[in-house]
Write a protein that holds these residues in place. Sequence first.
Motif, short mmCIF file in Angstrom:
data_model
loop_
_atom_site.label_atom_id
_atom_site.label_comp_id
_atom_site.label_asym_id
_atom_site.label_seq_id
_atom_site.Cartn_x
_atom_site.Cartn_y
_atom_site.Cartn_z
N UNK A 144 0.84 -1.20 0.00
CA UNK A 144 0.00 0.00 0.00
C UNK A 144 0.88 1.25 0.00
N UNK A 145 0.24 2.42 -0.06
CA UNK A 145 0.99 3.66 0.03
C UNK A 145 0.99 4.15 1.47
N UNK A 146 1.74 5.22 1.74
CA UNK A 146 1.90 5.68 3.11
C UNK A 146 0.60 6.22 3.70
N UNK A 147 -0.21 6.87 2.88
CA UNK A 147 -1.48 7.42 3.39
C UNK A 147 -2.40 6.30 3.85
N UNK A 148 -2.49 5.23 3.07
CA UNK A 148 -3.32 4.09 3.46
C UNK A 148 -2.77 3.44 4.72
N UNK A 149 -1.44 3.36 4.81
CA UNK A 149 -0.82 2.80 6.01
C UNK A 149 -1.18 3.60 7.25
N UNK A 150 -1.14 4.92 7.13
CA UNK A 150 -1.46 5.76 8.29
C UNK A 150 -2.91 5.52 8.75
N UNK A 151 -3.81 5.34 7.80
CA UNK A 151 -5.20 5.04 8.16
C UNK A 151 -5.30 3.70 8.89
N UNK A 152 -4.62 2.69 8.36
CA UNK A 152 -4.63 1.37 9.00
C UNK A 152 -3.98 1.43 10.38
N UNK A 153 -2.89 2.20 10.46
CA UNK A 153 -2.17 2.34 11.72
C UNK A 153 -3.08 2.91 12.81
N UNK A 154 -3.86 3.92 12.43
CA UNK A 154 -4.78 4.52 13.40
C UNK A 154 -5.82 3.50 13.88
N UNK A 155 -6.31 2.68 12.95
CA UNK A 155 -7.28 1.65 13.33
C UNK A 155 -6.66 0.63 14.28
N UNK A 156 -5.40 0.26 14.01
CA UNK A 156 -4.71 -0.69 14.88
C UNK A 156 -4.54 -0.12 16.27
N UNK A 157 -4.15 1.13 16.36
CA UNK A 157 -3.96 1.77 17.66
C UNK A 157 -5.27 1.80 18.44
N UNK A 158 -6.37 2.09 17.77
CA UNK A 158 -7.66 2.11 18.43
C UNK A 158 -8.05 0.72 18.94
N UNK A 159 -7.77 -0.30 18.13
CA UNK A 159 -8.10 -1.68 18.52
C UNK A 159 -7.27 -2.12 19.71
N UNK A 160 -5.96 -1.85 19.65
CA UNK A 160 -5.07 -2.23 20.75
C UNK A 160 -5.44 -1.50 22.04
N UNK A 161 -5.76 -0.22 21.92
CA UNK A 161 -6.13 0.57 23.09
C UNK A 161 -7.42 0.05 23.71
N UNK A 162 -8.38 -0.31 22.84
CA UNK A 162 -9.65 -0.84 23.35
C UNK A 162 -9.44 -2.15 24.09
N UNK A 163 -8.54 -3.00 23.59
CA UNK A 163 -8.24 -4.27 24.25
C UNK A 163 -7.55 -4.03 25.59
N UNK A 164 -6.55 -3.13 25.60
CA UNK A 164 -5.82 -2.83 26.83
C UNK A 164 -6.72 -2.21 27.89
#
Length: 312
Positions: A144-164
Amino acid sequence: MKPEYLHNIATDLGLQFDSEARVMYGEREGFLLVIEGTETKNVFNISFSAKQGSEGDLIEEGKDIWDDLKTQSKAIHAISFNDYLTTVVVKGGMTKGKAVETLWTAIQDIVDFLLNHQFVQVNAATGEEEPIGLYQIGDTIYLIDDATFQDYHAEVQDTVQAYDDRKENFLLGIVGAVIGVIIGGAVALLVARLGYVSVLAGAALGFCTIKGYEILGKKLTKKGVVVSAILMVLTVLLVNQLDYILFLMDEYALPFDVSWSLFNEETFKGNFPENYFLELGKLAVFTLGGAWISVQSALEGKKNRAIARKIA
C-alpha cells in the motif's frame, strides 16, 4: 520455516529478507514481489499488487487470463486473488537448491506474464497506480501507500487501546479456561483411546484453554496464562488416568465408579500398571508440547497486534 533458511534463500535469489516479518522481498521490472514461507516446508506464496492498465478496474474479468499462466508455468501450483492483491503458490521441491530454482522460475514466469499482458503495479487497497511500499500491520503484510498505512495504523492503535482498556475478570476467566480445558481434554482422551499421542491434540487443548480464558475473562494476561498452564498439566494427568480406567471398563466389564475406585486404590498403594510412567511421559511430552505451541501462538498474536511499521 526457520528465519536462517529463508534468509539463505533470499540471498540466493538476490532478494531482501525481513527477519521480524519473515518475508523475502524485492523489485523485478517495476513490480514489488513479496515471498512468504508457509507451514509446509519449501512451499511458498509470492504476492504482488497489479491490474491490467487497459482494463482499469475490471478485476473480475481479468482473472480468466491467469489460467494460461498457471497452465504454462511448471513452477506455479495455484493462484488466488484478494481485490488487487494476487498470491501465487509455489511448490519449491524437496531441497533448498530445488526451492531456489523453482522460485526463480516462478518469479520469471510471473514478471514476464505481467509485462506481456500490460499490467501495472497498484495500491493493493485502492487499485490506484501510485508508488507503494511494503508494510506490516499485525501479522499481515500489505502492499500500500503511506497514506493508506497511516489510516490502518490509526485503526490498529484504536483496537489495541480498546483491548488494553478492558478490565480483566479473573474468576470468569478461570471458568472459561475450565470449559476450554474440558473440550481440549476430551479431544486428547479420544486420541489416547485410539492408542496415539498427538501434538495436534495438545494444540487443541492449548487453544481451547487459552481462548476460553480470554473470551470469558475479557483479556489474556500473564495470570491467565499461568492458570491455563496449570489446568493443562492437571488435564494431562487426568486424561492418562481416565484412559486406564476406560480400559478396565472395557476389559473387565466394570462400571465407571468401580473402575475409578479400583485404579486409584492400586496406584495409591504404588501398584502402577506396566509402562504407566512411560505412557504418561509420552502423553505429557507430546500433548503439553502441542499445548505450548498454542500458548506461544496466542502470546505472539497478542504482541503482534500492536505492530505497525514500514518494511520497504
